[in-house]
Design an enzyme around this catalytic site. Structure first.
Site, short mmCIF file in Angstrom:
data_model
loop_
_atom_site.label_atom_id
_atom_site.label_comp_id
_atom_site.label_asym_id
_atom_site.label_seq_id
_atom_site.Cartn_x
_atom_site.Cartn_y
_atom_site.Cartn_z
N LYS A 79 23.13 -14.87 29.35
CA LYS A 79 23.44 -13.67 28.56
C LYS A 79 24.86 -13.79 28.02
O LYS A 79 25.76 -14.28 28.73
CB LYS A 79 23.29 -12.43 29.45
CG LYS A 79 23.42 -11.10 28.74
CD LYS A 79 23.10 -9.94 29.70
CE LYS A 79 23.23 -8.58 29.05
NZ LYS A 79 22.90 -7.48 29.98
N SER A 154 19.34 -4.14 28.49
CA SER A 154 20.14 -4.79 27.48
C SER A 154 20.01 -6.32 27.45
O SER A 154 20.42 -6.94 26.49
CB SER A 154 21.62 -4.44 27.70
OG SER A 154 22.08 -4.96 28.93
N SER A 178 19.02 -3.35 33.23
CA SER A 178 19.00 -4.31 32.13
C SER A 178 18.40 -5.67 32.42
O SER A 178 18.23 -6.47 31.52
CB SER A 178 20.41 -4.51 31.59
OG SER A 178 20.73 -3.43 30.76
N1 GLN Z 1 20.00 0.91 29.59
C1 GLN Z 1 21.07 1.25 30.49
C2 GLN Z 1 22.29 1.63 29.69
O1 GLN Z 1 22.22 1.65 28.52
C3 GLN Z 1 21.33 0.12 31.41
C4 GLN Z 1 22.14 -0.96 30.81
C5 GLN Z 1 22.38 -2.08 31.75
O2 GLN Z 1 21.77 -2.19 32.80
N2 GLN Z 1 23.32 -2.92 31.35
O3 GLN Z 1 23.31 1.92 30.23
#
Ligand code: GLN
Length: 490
Positions: A79, A154, A178
């Site tokens: 990532k 994400s 995410s």
């Molecule tokens: N979707 C969640 C957010 O927007 C989690 C994001 C993540 O785990 N990095 O904060």
């Protein structure tokens, strides 16, 4: 089955028997990237030439040895929020469009020492804020099961790389889901380890008390192999746990006889797609035939988890992202009047809408007049949620829940409604709040052929049990190394 479609352990068998070389394996996955990447857009940058060169070097290294280490010579994706020296690390933000880190993230360092072969950096929501990878400043990643659907987020790029066979495994980061939510949307295995188990050194911070790095893999056995490689104490991360190392693949196949699997109605509420519910009920039936006991458990305060998460994560983000001021890294606005104006213009032009929304929310919650009402309150809720999990795990060994309320949604479907987007995390965020581990594995397909994810949760440091429970289902159901209906010519 094509070489690029295989799991890590299958490739290892071939490499150990000297039936293939690392160069052939790497070439196969590079060819696959050349064929399908333009349709899936999983990567932000590719290092395929370097990968092929590294592969040849690993072959030379292995020629004098009978056995290799499990991830040696295995191509993977990272990532784009994990620092890679000399390789752009953008966090999918305009703010870091030219950021070449002067050091490596601990996980990248470890995988490199293991002879891992980096294929490229994967797409993500900007600074890991989002649930669909649509917040990337650069491109939209597409779900290989249906190119009009999101991959989740994400870590959408990392999930897609594995689902589309353009990497044998990848790493993502999970602050509120995410890793698990995109794994669920893309039909792969994704694990968020216990907070502190994997070093966060060199992971660009979103919300430091919640962030954790973990693997995406094609099956549960591979997940254990990758976890083995990335776990371990790191003196450069003060929250890193110093524990004796265990081999997560050792007890994988021991079965679930006598284990108590908890099911809580709070995870099966309003908004749950009926096919997801049905698929989880089928999974419970499978576990019963395997000798596990399904027990009812319940939470008292789970309703507050999502609000507490968005409060705490935004507060921490507003502080972590203060460093992007146009002076020290990355983007700087071209025209400005004075220093304050430089900060303002840089941050206005460099950050995307979602990141700005979080910074504003977080700054507000931390401001002196509102701190007690919002941030402090959210921290109190955090303590209560942790206690809720402790009480639940008093009555069961692991918890079985949906990973997300629905399967993957359409590209653009939720972008205009942030609240609706936040709700897709309802089953994953409590886990980060409590710091416990969770894994998402495929448990079926919906009527449109989109993958459904099942989430297994356990108390702190229960990774070994979670993987054992996950493997038992995967083995019995045959839902392993699923292949998205993505042709070889797209
Ligand atoms: N979707 C969640 C957010 O927007 C989690 C994001 C993540 O785990 N990095 O904060």
């Amino acid at each position: 089955m094509e070489l690029y479609q295989k799991t890590i352990h299958q490739i290892n068998d071939l490499l150990d028997k000297k039936e293939v070389t690392v160069a052939e394996v790497t070439q196969a996955v590079v060819n696959r990237i050349n064929t399908v990447e333009k349709a899936t857009d999983a990567y932000l940058s590719l290092q395929t030439d370097d990968a092929l060169e590294a592969a040849a070097a690993v072959d030379v290294e292995l020629s004098g040895r009978a056995q290799k280490t499990p991830l040696e010579g295995i191509p993977y994706g990272l990532k784009d929020n994990m620092c890679t020296k000399g390789i752009l690390t953008t966090c999918a933000s305009k703010m870091l469009y030219n950021f070449n880190p002067p050091y490596n993230a601990a996980v990248y360092e470890r995988l490199s020492e293991d002879g891992g072969i980096l294929l490229g950096k994967t797409n993500m929501d900007e600074f890991a804020m989002g649930s669909s990878t649509e917040n990337s400043a650069y491109k939209k990643t597409r779900n290989p099961w249906d190119l009009n659907k999101v991959p989740g987020g994400s870590s959408g790029g990392s999930a897609v790389a594995v689902a589309a066979d353009t990497a044998f495994y990848s790493l993502g980061s999970d602050t509120g889901g995410s890793i698990r939510q995109p794994a669920s949307f893309c039909g792969v295995v994704g694990m968020k380890p216990t907070y502190g188990l994997v070093s966060r050194y060199g992971l660009v911070a979103f919300a430091s008390s919640l962030d954790q790095i973990g693997p995406f893999t094609k099956d549960v056995q591979d997940c254990a192999l990758v976890l083995n490689a990335i776990v371990g104490h790191d003196s450069k991360d003060s929250t890193s746990l110093n524990l004796k190392k265990i081999d997560y693949s050792q007890n994988l196949k021991q079965g679930v006889k006598g284990l108590k699997i908890g099911v809580a109605k709070e995870f099966f509420g309003e908004g749950l797609q009926s096919e997801v519910r049905k698929s989880l009920e089928d999974a419970m039936a499978i576990y019963k035939t395997l000798g596990a006991e399904i027990v009812d458990v319940s939470f008292l305060h789970l309703d507050y988890a999502l609000s507490a998460y968005y409060m705490i994560s935004s507060a921490e983000a507003s502080s972590n992202l203060a460093r992007y001021d146009g002076i020290r890294y990355g983007f700087r606005a071209e025209e400005y009047n004075d220093l304050i104006d430089l900060y303002k213009k840089t941050r206005s032009q460099g950050f995307g809408d979602e990141v700005k929304r979080r910074i504003m929310l977080g700054t507000y919650a931390l401001s002196s007049g509102y701190y007690d009402a919002y941030y402090k309150k959210a921290m109190q809720v955090r303590t209560i949620i942790k206690a809720d999990f402790d009480q639940v795990f008093g009555g069961c060994d692991v918890l079985l829940t949906p990973t997300a309320p629905t399967t993957a949604f359409g590209i653009g479907e939720k972008t205009s409604n942030p609240l609706e987007m936040y709700l897709t995390d309802i089953y994953t965020v409590p886990v980060n709040i409590a710091g416990i581990p969770g894994v998402s594995i495929p448990c079926g397909l919906d009527n449109n052929g989109m993958p459904i994810g099942m989430q297994l949760l356990g108390p702190i440091l229960s990774e070994e049990t979670l993987l054992k429970v996950a493997w038992a289902f995967e083995h019995e159901s045959g839902l392993t190394n699923l292949k998205a209906p993505l042709g070889t010519e797209v």
